[in-house]
Design a protein around this motif. Structure first.
Motif, PDB file in Angstrom:
ATOM      1  N   VAL A   1      31.884  43.567  41.713  1.00  0.00           N
ATOM      2  CA  VAL A   1      32.125  42.117  41.639  1.00  0.00           C
ATOM      3  C   VAL A   1      33.597  41.804  41.382  1.00  0.00           C
ATOM      4  CG1 VAL A   1      29.781  41.389  41.067  1.00  0.00           C
ATOM      5  CG2 VAL A   1      31.312  42.091  39.241  1.00  0.00           C
ATOM      6  N   VAL A   2      34.303  42.705  40.693  1.00  0.00           N
ATOM      7  CA  VAL A   2      35.754  42.530  40.529  1.00  0.00           C
ATOM      8  C   VAL A   2      36.428  42.514  41.901  1.00  0.00           C
ATOM      9  CG1 VAL A   2      37.875  43.678  39.772  1.00  0.00           C
ATOM     10  CG2 VAL A   2      35.972  43.423  38.184  1.00  0.00           C
ATOM     11  N   GLU A   3      35.995  43.466  42.752  1.00  0.00           N
ATOM     12  CA  GLU A   3      36.549  43.535  44.105  1.00  0.00           C
ATOM     13  C   GLU A   3      36.100  42.332  44.945  1.00  0.00           C
ATOM     14  OE1 GLU A   3      36.485  46.556  47.968  1.00  0.00           O
ATOM     15  OE2 GLU A   3      35.672  47.219  46.034  1.00  0.00           O
ATOM     16  N   LYS A   4      34.824  41.974  44.845  1.00  0.00           N
ATOM     17  CA  LYS A   4      34.279  40.873  45.639  1.00  0.00           C
ATOM     18  C   LYS A   4      34.996  39.558  45.362  1.00  0.00           C
ATOM     19  CE  LYS A   4      30.025  38.214  46.383  1.00  0.00           C
ATOM     20  NZ  LYS A   4      28.587  38.079  46.049  1.00  0.00           N
ATOM     21  N   PHE A   5      35.237  39.261  44.076  1.00  0.00           N
ATOM     22  CA  PHE A   5      35.854  37.987  43.711  1.00  0.00           C
ATOM     23  C   PHE A   5      37.370  38.097  43.537  1.00  0.00           C
ATOM     24  CE2 PHE A   5      31.441  37.368  42.434  1.00  0.00           C
ATOM     25  CZ  PHE A   5      31.177  36.087  42.914  1.00  0.00           C
ATOM     26  N   GLN A   6      37.905  39.295  43.816  1.00  0.00           N
ATOM     27  CA  GLN A   6      39.347  39.532  43.719  1.00  0.00           C
ATOM     28  C   GLN A   6      39.892  39.114  42.345  1.00  0.00           C
ATOM     29  OE1 GLN A   6      40.800  37.397  47.209  1.00  0.00           O
ATOM     30  NE2 GLN A   6      40.653  39.262  48.428  1.00  0.00           N
ATOM     31  N   ILE A   7      39.210  39.609  41.318  1.00  0.00           N
ATOM     32  CA  ILE A   7      39.611  39.288  39.951  1.00  0.00           C
ATOM     33  C   ILE A   7      40.876  40.061  39.599  1.00  0.00           C
ATOM     34  CG2 ILE A   7      38.901  39.366  37.523  1.00  0.00           C
ATOM     35  CD1 ILE A   7      37.349  37.369  39.290  1.00  0.00           C
ATOM     36  N   LYS A   8      41.874  39.341  39.162  1.00  0.00           N
ATOM     37  CA  LYS A   8      43.173  39.963  38.877  1.00  0.00           C
ATOM     38  C   LYS A   8      43.330  40.219  37.378  1.00  0.00           C
ATOM     39  CE  LYS A   8      45.088  35.291  38.947  1.00  0.00           C
ATOM     40  NZ  LYS A   8      46.024  34.356  39.570  1.00  0.00           N
ATOM     41  N   ASN A   9      44.306  41.055  37.047  1.00  0.00           N
ATOM     42  CA  ASN A   9      44.634  41.345  35.648  1.00  0.00           C
ATOM     43  C   ASN A   9      43.395  41.655  34.819  1.00  0.00           C
ATOM     44  OD1 ASN A   9      47.322  40.787  36.253  1.00  0.00           O
ATOM     45  ND2 ASN A   9      47.101  38.612  35.764  1.00  0.00           N
ATOM     46  N   CYS A  10      42.590  42.586  35.325  1.00  0.00           N
ATOM     47  CA  CYS A  10      41.296  42.888  34.688  1.00  0.00           C
ATOM     48  C   CYS A  10      41.243  44.353  34.250  1.00  0.00           C
ATOM     49  CB  CYS A  10      40.161  42.569  35.659  1.00  0.00           C
ATOM     50  SG  CYS A  10      38.524  43.032  35.064  1.00  0.00           S
ATOM     51  N   LYS A  11      40.806  44.572  33.004  1.00  0.00           N
ATOM     52  CA  LYS A  11      40.586  45.929  32.493  1.00  0.00           C
ATOM     53  C   LYS A  11      39.165  46.026  31.951  1.00  0.00           C
ATOM     54  CE  LYS A  11      43.932  46.463  29.484  1.00  0.00           C
ATOM     55  NZ  LYS A  11      44.815  47.130  28.491  1.00  0.00           N
TER      56      LYS A  11
END
Length: 572
Positions: free
Chosen positions: A455-465
Motif C-alpha cells: 500500500v505504500v507503493e500503491k499510494f506513493q507514500i513518501k518519507n515513510c519508515k
C-alpha cells in the motif's frame, strides 16, 4: 440478487450493479456490548440448579472463568458477523449472496442464515519461527532457573531470601533511551528491581507471541520461559489430577437457551465456540495444579502477575488456595465489556488477587460497580507503572512543533482492523498537500509487512519508515501527531501532550473510550482524517481542556512514585 463482499480489505454491497460502502448503508452496532450482553445472558441462566460457571469444577474451582476471555473473543467475532448479515437483510428486499475470506463469516452464513456464500482463499505468508532462537531462550531460561534454585537452597544460609513468584510478559519489553541494544520491562521492571533486594525472584515470562522472541534475547534480567512450564505440564500434570475432585456437569450445556435476537445460535455455540471447553478446562486445570506444586516446592510467599486473564489467573487462584500473598498490575484499558475483569461469580474469594493495582479511580469505580469480585479492600489505586519512566526521563516536558508534520502510526494485529485503517490513512495522505514524515510502528503481533509495503507503493507514500521495535516514548516525543484505532499509545501521547487521532471502524468503534473521553479526535473516513491532520499541522486543534482531569481519573498521579506505592503494599 444483492451481493455482500466481506473481505479483509473490502466491505461492500453490490446492489443493481452499484457498489455501496457496507457500513454507510447498514446500521452501526456496538458489537462489544451485544456480545458481552449475550455472554451475560448465558451466564445468568440456571439449568438443573447450575449456572455456566458451575458446570465443571475441580475441588470447587470453576474452570469456566479461566477460559472465559477466549470464549468471549470467539463469541464477539461471531456476533459481529451475525449483526452485519442481519442489518444488511433489514435494508434490502432481495436475496443476499456473500463472498468472503473470513472463516467466521462463512460459518455464520451456513449455520445461522442458510444463505449462499462463496469462500475466497486469502493465504498469508507467515514466516517460520527460528528454532535456534527458541532453543537459546530455553537454555538461558534453564540457567536462570538454576540460579533461582541455588539461591533457594539451604546451602545459601547467609544470603537466604524468601521466594517471590512473578509472571511477566515478553510483550512488555521495550528498548529505552540510553540502552538501544537492551530491553526493559516497562510494566514490572522497576518493581522487580526493588523486590530483588528482599526476595529471591522466580520470574516466569510468557512469550505471548513467538514473533517477538528477539525482544527477550535482548532482555538482560533473569527469567524462566513460560514454555518450559508448558512442557513440564504436558509431561507430568495429568498424573497429578485427582479425578475424584472433578465435578463434570457439561452434559447440561445442551439445555441452555442459545437464542440471540430471535436467532437460535445453538449450532454455532456448541459446534464452534464451546466445542472444546472440556479440553480447554483440563489445560487450565493442569496449569493450576502445577502452579500450586511450584508454590509449595519453593515455599513461595507472594505472587505478582501482569493482568488477571486465563493463565495469570491460574497462578492467582493457586496462590489464593495456598493462602499466600497475591497481586496483579492492571495491564490495559478496562471498559464495561472487559471479560478479564468484569466478572460476577459465587467463587469470588478464589478468583481475584488479594490486591489489584489499578491506574486510576475511574477503573476502581468501574470494577466495584460492575462486578461482585472487587471491593475497597482488594483494590489499590497507584497509577500506571510506565509513567515512572516518563517522569524520570523528562518525557513530560512540552516540545514545540517544528518543520513538516511528523506522524506516528501505531498499528494493531487484527486483519479486519489494521487493513481498513491503513487504507483510510494512506488515502488521506495521498490527498495531503502539506509535507509530512510517517513512521509506522508495528504492534508486536502485527506480521503484515507485505501489506504495508504494497500500500505504500500503491499510494506513493513518501518519507515513510516501518519500525518493528524501538523506544516507544522516543517515537512519541519525535511525533507531532499519533494515529491509531484503539491502541493505548494514544493515551501515552496525551500524557506527553501530543494530539492523537483514533480511526473509528464499525467493529472497533472507540472501544477504549478515547474519543468519548476527549483524549483523542475521532474520524470515520479519509476526508475527516485529512481535515484533522491539516488543522493539527497548522496547530488549530488544541488538546482537550479536560485532559488533566482525565489524567487524574485514569492515572492517579504522574509523580514517578507508582513503583514505590506498589512495593509499599506488597511489603506491608
Amino acid at each position: 440478487m444483492v451481493k455482500l463482499i466481506y473481505t479483509a480489505q473490502k466491505k461492500e454491497l453490490i446492489v443493481d450493479g452499484q457498489i455501496l460502502d457496507l457500513f454507510e448503508h447498514i446500521e452501526k452496532t456496538n458489537t462489544e456490548k451485544e456480545a458481552f450482553g449475550y455472554l451475560t445472558y448465558l451466564e445468568n441462566q440456571n439449568v438443573n440448579g447450575l449456572k455456566l460457571e458451575e458446570l465443571y469444577l475441580y475441588d470447587n474451582v470453576p474452570l469456566y472463568i479461566f477460559d472465559r476471555p477466549s470464549i468471549y473473543r470467539k463469541l464477539n467475532g461471531f456476533i459481529f458477523c451475525i449483526m452485519v448479515i442481519r442489518n444488511t437483510q433489514d435494508k434490502i428486499s432481495e436475496e443476499l449472496e456473500v463472498q468472503t475470506d473470513d472463516d467466521i463469516m462463512a460459518k455464520v452464513c451456513a449455520e445461522v442464515f442458510n444463505i449462499k456464500c462463496e469462500k475466497i482463499d486469502n493465504k498469508k505468508n507467515i514466516p517460520a519461527i527460528n528454532k535456534g532462537k527458541l532453543l537459546r531462550r530455553f537454555i538461558r531460561g534453564i540457567g536462570s532457573y538454576c540460579k533461582f534454585l541455588l539461591n533457594n537452597s539451604l546451602l545459601n544460609k547467609k544470603n537466604y531470601k524468601e521466594s517471590f513468584l512473578v509472571m511477566s510478559r515478553a510483550a512488555d519489553l521495550n528498548p529505552i533511551k540510553g540502552n538501544e541494544n537492551e530491553y526493559y520491562d516497562t510494566q514490572l521492571g522497576g518493581v522487580i528491581e526493588k523486590l530483588k533486594k528482599t526476595y529471591n525472584i522466580l520470574n516466569i515470562q510468557n512469550l505471548n507471541n513467538k514473533y517477538i522472541i528477539d525482544k527477550t534475547r535482548n532482555y538482560h534480567e533473569n527469567f524462566v520461559p513460560f514454555e518450559l512450564f508448558v512442557i513440564y505440564k504436558r509431561l507430568t500434570a495429568k498424573k497429578n489430577v485427582n479425578n475424584s475432585l472433578v465435578v463434570d456437569n457439561l452434559i447440561y450445556i445442551d439445555k441452555f437457551d442459545f437464542h440471540f435476537n430471535k436467532l437460535d445460535l445453538r449450532n454455532i455455540m456448541l459446534k464452534y465456540i464451546l466445542k472444546d471447553v472440556r479440553k480447554n478446562y483440563y489445560s487450565y486445570l493442569y496449569e493450576l495444579i502445577l502452579a500450586e506444586k511450584i508454590i509449595k516446592k519453593f515455599k513461595i510467599k507472594k505472587c505478582l502477575v501482569v493482568g488477571e486473564g486465563d493463565r495469570a489467573r491460574c497462578f492467582i487462584a493457586a496462590g489464593n488456595r495456598l493462602k499466600i500473598g497475591t497481586y496483579a498490575v492492571q495491564h490495559g484499558i478496562i471498559n464495561d465489556t472487559a471479560s478479564t475483569y468484569i466478572i460476577t461469580s459465587k467463587f469470588k474469594e478464589l478468583l481475584v488477587p488479594k490486591h489489584t493495582f489499578l491506574w486510576g479511580d475511574k477503573f476502581k469505580e468501574l470494577l466495584i460497580s460492575h462486578t461482585n469480585v472487587y471491593n475497597e479492600k482488594n483494590i489499590n489505586v497507584v497509577g500506571q507503572v510506565r509513567t515512572d519512566h516518563l517522569v524520570q526521563s523528562g518525557y513530560l516536558k512540552i516540545d514545540k512543533k517544528s518543520g513538516s508534520l511528523k506522524i506516528l502510526y501505531a498499528t494493531q494485529p487484527f486483519r479486519d482492523l489494521l487493513e481498513p485503517a491503513t487504507l483510510m490513512l494512506f488515502k488521506a495522505l495521498s490527498l495531503m498537500k502539506d509535507d509530512y514524515e510517517l513512521i509506522i510502528k508495528l504492534h508486536p503481533a502485527d506480521l503484515s509487512f507485505e501489506f504495508y509495503e504494497k500500500v505504500v507503493e500503491k499510494f506513493q507514500i513518501k518519507n515513510c519508515k516501518m519500525i518493528k521495535d524501538g523506544d516507544l516514548y522516543e517515537l512519541i516525543k519525535w511525533s507531532d501527531l499519533v494515529i491509531s484505532v484503539h491502541s493505548t499509545v494514544v493515551v501515552e501521547a496525551a500524557l506527553m501532550n501530543k494530539p492523537s487521532i483514533c480511526i473509528l471502524l464499525p467493529k472497533y468503534n472507540d472501544n477504549g473510550g478515547f474519543v468519548k473521553d476527549g483524549v483523542s479526535f475521532g474520524v470515520k473516513d479519509e476526508n475527516e482524517l485529512l481535515e484533522y491532520m491539516v488543522k493539527i499541522n497548522k496547530e488549530e486543534m488544541p488538546l482537550n481542556k479536560d485532559i488533566q482531569n482525565y489524567i487524574h481519573e485514569n492515572f492517579y498521579k504522574l509523580d514517578g512514585k507508582v513503583t514505590e506505592r506498589i512495593i509499599n503494599v506488597i511489603e506491608n
